[in-house]
Design a protein around this motif. Structure first.
Motif, PDB file in Angstrom:
ATOM      1  N   GLU A  14       0.820  -1.221   0.000  1.00 43.77           N
ATOM      2  CA  GLU A  14       0.000   0.000   0.000  1.00 43.77           C
ATOM      3  C   GLU A  14       0.852   1.268   0.000  1.00 43.77           C
ATOM      4  O   GLU A  14       0.343   2.359  -0.272  1.00 43.77           O
ATOM      5  CB  GLU A  14      -0.916   0.028   1.240  1.00 43.77           C
ATOM      6  N   LYS A  16       3.479   1.528   2.702  1.00 39.60           N
ATOM      7  CA  LYS A  16       3.828   1.732   4.112  1.00 39.60           C
ATOM      8  C   LYS A  16       5.230   2.314   4.253  1.00 39.60           C
ATOM      9  O   LYS A  16       5.468   3.192   5.072  1.00 39.60           O
ATOM     10  CB  LYS A  16       3.756   0.400   4.884  1.00 39.60           C
ATOM     11  N   ARG A  18       6.942   4.313   2.343  1.00 35.53           N
ATOM     12  CA  ARG A  18       7.034   5.767   2.101  1.00 35.53           C
ATOM     13  C   ARG A  18       6.422   6.544   3.273  1.00 35.53           C
ATOM     14  O   ARG A  18       6.884   7.629   3.604  1.00 35.53           O
ATOM     15  CB  ARG A  18       6.442   6.174   0.750  1.00 35.53           C
ATOM     16  N   GLY A  40       8.678  -5.837   0.828  1.00 35.80           N
ATOM     17  CA  GLY A  40       9.366  -4.993  -0.137  1.00 35.80           C
ATOM     18  C   GLY A  40       8.893  -3.571   0.053  1.00 35.80           C
ATOM     19  O   GLY A  40       7.994  -3.115  -0.640  1.00 35.80           O
ATOM     20  N   HIS A  41       9.447  -2.884   1.048  1.00 36.48           N
ATOM     21  CA  HIS A  41       9.016  -1.517   1.327  1.00 36.48           C
ATOM     22  C   HIS A  41       9.849  -0.550   0.485  1.00 36.48           C
ATOM     23  O   HIS A  41      11.047  -0.408   0.711  1.00 36.48           O
ATOM     24  CB  HIS A  41       9.179  -1.198   2.815  1.00 36.48           C
ATOM     25  N   THR A  42       9.198   0.108  -0.464  1.00 32.61           N
ATOM     26  CA  THR A  42       9.932   1.009  -1.355  1.00 32.61           C
ATOM     27  C   THR A  42      10.041   2.385  -0.725  1.00 32.61           C
ATOM     28  O   THR A  42       9.046   2.947  -0.279  1.00 32.61           O
ATOM     29  CB  THR A  42       9.212   1.124  -2.710  1.00 32.61           C
ATOM     30  N   ILE A  44      11.910   6.227  -1.413  1.00 33.45           N
ATOM     31  CA  ILE A  44      12.693   7.101  -2.292  1.00 33.45           C
ATOM     32  C   ILE A  44      13.022   8.354  -1.490  1.00 33.45           C
ATOM     33  O   ILE A  44      12.118   9.032  -1.002  1.00 33.45           O
ATOM     34  CB  ILE A  44      11.901   7.471  -3.565  1.00 33.45           C
ATOM     35  N   ARG A 306       1.699  -7.367 -10.265  1.00 36.65           N
ATOM     36  CA  ARG A 306       0.660  -7.442  -9.234  1.00 36.65           C
ATOM     37  C   ARG A 306      -0.712  -7.527  -9.905  1.00 36.65           C
ATOM     38  O   ARG A 306      -0.920  -6.933 -10.954  1.00 36.65           O
ATOM     39  CB  ARG A 306       0.709  -6.198  -8.345  1.00 36.65           C
ATOM     40  N   THR A 331      -2.803   6.349  -0.622  1.00 34.59           N
ATOM     41  CA  THR A 331      -1.632   6.535  -1.485  1.00 34.59           C
ATOM     42  C   THR A 331      -1.969   6.336  -2.957  1.00 34.59           C
ATOM     43  O   THR A 331      -3.001   5.754  -3.307  1.00 34.59           O
ATOM     44  CB  THR A 331      -0.512   5.542  -1.098  1.00 34.59           C
ATOM     45  N   LYS A 332      -1.083   6.826  -3.809  1.00 30.96           N
ATOM     46  CA  LYS A 332      -1.129   6.615  -5.260  1.00 30.96           C
ATOM     47  C   LYS A 332      -2.376   7.206  -5.921  1.00 30.96           C
ATOM     48  O   LYS A 332      -2.835   6.703  -6.940  1.00 30.96           O
ATOM     49  CB  LYS A 332      -0.958   5.122  -5.584  1.00 30.96           C
ATOM     50  N   ASP A 334      -2.392   9.862  -7.538  1.00 30.20           N
ATOM     51  CA  ASP A 334      -1.945  10.388  -8.835  1.00 30.20           C
ATOM     52  C   ASP A 334      -2.115   9.361  -9.957  1.00 30.20           C
ATOM     53  O   ASP A 334      -2.320   9.715 -11.105  1.00 30.20           O
ATOM     54  CB  ASP A 334      -0.470  10.817  -8.754  1.00 30.20           C
ATOM     55  N   VAL A 335      -2.054   8.066  -9.592  1.00 33.24           N
ATOM     56  CA  VAL A 335      -2.129   7.011 -10.607  1.00 33.24           C
ATOM     57  C   VAL A 335      -3.505   6.988 -11.281  1.00 33.24           C
ATOM     58  O   VAL A 335      -3.640   6.629 -12.444  1.00 33.24           O
ATOM     59  CB  VAL A 335      -1.799   5.636  -9.962  1.00 33.24           C
ATOM     60  N   SER A 413      -1.441  10.777  -0.638  1.00 34.12           N
ATOM     61  CA  SER A 413      -0.133  10.718  -1.289  1.00 34.12           C
ATOM     62  C   SER A 413      -0.330  10.811  -2.802  1.00 34.12           C
ATOM     63  O   SER A 413      -1.164  10.113  -3.377  1.00 34.12           O
ATOM     64  CB  SER A 413       0.547   9.407  -0.898  1.00 34.12           C
ATOM     65  N   GLY A 415       2.510  10.932  -5.024  1.00 34.49           N
ATOM     66  CA  GLY A 415       3.755  10.569  -5.700  1.00 34.49           C
ATOM     67  C   GLY A 415       4.635   9.802  -4.735  1.00 34.49           C
ATOM     68  O   GLY A 415       4.408   9.842  -3.521  1.00 34.49           O
TER      69      GLY A 415
END
Ligand code: GDP
Length: 424
Positions: A14, A16, A18, A40-42, A44, A306, A331-332, A334-335, A413, A415
């Motif tokens: 989801e 988490k 970020r 896999g916590h991304t 940036i 996914r 989150t996301k 913007d997508v 969120s 971005g």
């Protein structure tokens, strides 16, 4: 801020990582309390782009102490590879800012082997495991057949304990799966190599946390996956083998009596799911491909595409309730900007009847989504930083979801970067 847990409301992924990265600056300590290197916590940030698997996402923030609690599956081989990778990108990791619970159990090479062997045995009935050994690990933990990280500090005791476990484990490897037996020399070579590397980080993190509490320090609890993958409350048996819910955070972190003041539940503006199991809102074909591409929906750990679909109010409301969320990060957003109409799954039809309630797991296979549409906003919103910057249709989407799931959405969120967020 006081104590807070950041948790997934849905199937995981989801965002988490970020959110932990964003909020860490307000906390003294960040603890991962369950799960293993299958996360896999991304994140940036100024150091670059990272897919964290076991390291807490607070590792980038100066002055913050990061803890791997007793509830995690401690794979020292993968942890060491991860530490080396993050350090190579200029991040400092020392026993000062990373502490490993002496009560965390070690995930051993045979757990990974058994995960692969069992998935292969199941063939088309497989669970879609990431084959990181998580299910065999937690099974052994509940049978009290693991060694604790703290035992690395007592080598003679450790060797005797491992010898006993090996005798038992080789029965399963050879007699059940027809795999080769493991020798104590092979096992000790692995333990001496990777165990030695993580030894400096091992300590009594329970005492550290209790002392931190007495000094009035604030703790952020970081979960892996989401409510619907919870061993007890998720889509059994397509769950993980631990408890990602916030209620487990005190137990898995080493502070069993702690009161968590805020639970930030992370919800994606649409649905995604990795691996097997029922996924009521799933899209296929061209529209799925378009959403997957727009959201870059490929697993951070495995690279697997996914599964995707519209936001699922029924599952999300249930997830919010399981987590006891007090605030939501959506989150996301913007997508979704490319869509003219935004689909929302508002109810399920189960056995011919409409329902708002998340069904018992074995009924999920026959559940059908009821889809309604909201107006899209038709423009790029990734530059929004204030609530007023969002177009009216986007604000309507947020307030509609908020009402439906019964919890305030405090973060939107737009971005992946740390500052790409609207805080309400
Ligand atoms: P986690 O495991 O819950 O931390 O989530 P993942 O890291 O697996 O997946 C979230 C993905 O979405 C990552 O690639 C993030 O960089 C990305 N991401 C998070 N928030 C946003 C957002 O608001 N917009 C966009 N476009 N990407 C985001």
């Amino acid at each position: 801020m006081s104590n807070c847990a950041i948790v997934g409301i849905n199937w995981g992924d989801e965002g988490k990582g970020r959110m932990v990265d964003l909020l860490t600056k307000d906390f003294d300590v960040v603890v991962r309390y369950q799960g293993g290197g299958n996360a896999g916590h991304t994140v940036i940030n100024e150091f670059g782009k990272f897919a964290l698997h076991l390291l807490p996402s607070g590792i980038f923030t100066k002055g913050v102490v990061n803890i791997l609690g007793n509830g995690v599956a401690l794979d020292c081989e993968n942890l060491w590879t991860e530490i080396e990778g993050v350090v190579a990108q200029g991040v400092s990791i020392t026993p000062e800012n990373l502490k490993i619970s002496d009560r965390a159990s070690l995930l051993l090479p045979w757990h990974r082997d058994l995960d692969g062997l069992e998935e292969a045995r199941l063939k088309d009935k497989k669970f879609g495991s990431t084959r990181q050994g998580i299910a065999p690990f937690y099974s052994d933990k509940f049978q009290k057949k693991t060694v604790l990280a703290g035992e690395l500090l007592y080598p003679e005791h450790l060797k005797a304990h491992l010898t006993d476990l090996l005798e038992w484990k080789n029965l399963t490897l050879t007699k059940v799966y027809g795999a080769p037996a493991v020798t104590i020399d092979e096992l000790m070579a692995w333990v001496e190599n990777y165990g030695e590397k993580i030894k400096p980080f091992i300590c009594d993190t329970g005492k550290f946390l209790r002392d931190a509490q007495k000094e009035g320090k604030s703790v952020l609890f970081e979960a892996q996956l989401g409510s619907l993958r919870d061993l007890d409350y998720g889509i059994h048996p397509y769950t993980t083998s631990s408890n990602p819910i916030a209620a487990y955070a005190p137990v898995g972190s080493g502070l069993p009596s702690v009161k968590i003041d805020e639970v930030v539940g992370v919800v994606k503006a649409y649905s995604t799911c990795v691996g097997e199991g029922p996924f009521t809102c799933e899209w296929f074909g061209e529209e799925a491909e378009k959403l997957r591409e727009a959201g870059g929906e490929y697993g951070a750990k495995t690279g697997r595409p996914r599964r995707v679909g519209p936001i699922d109010i029924v599952a999300t409301r249930y997830g919010v309730e399981c987590q006891g969320a007090t605030n939501i990060a959506l989150t996301k957003m913007d997508v979704l900007s490319y869509m003219d109409k935004i689909p929302v799954c508002t109810k399920y039809i189960v056995n011919g009847e409409e329902t708002d309630d998340f069904p018992f797991p074995c009924l999920l296979d026959s559940a059908k989504p009821v889809i309604e549409y909201m107006d899209g906003w038709g423009c790029d919103i990734s530059g929004a930083r204030k609530w007023e910057d969002l177009p009216e249709a986007a604000r309507n989407y947020v307030t509609y979801i908020e009402k439906q799931i019964g919890c305030r959405i405090g973060y939107v969120s737009v971005g992946p970067e740390r500052d790409s967020i609207v805080i309400r």
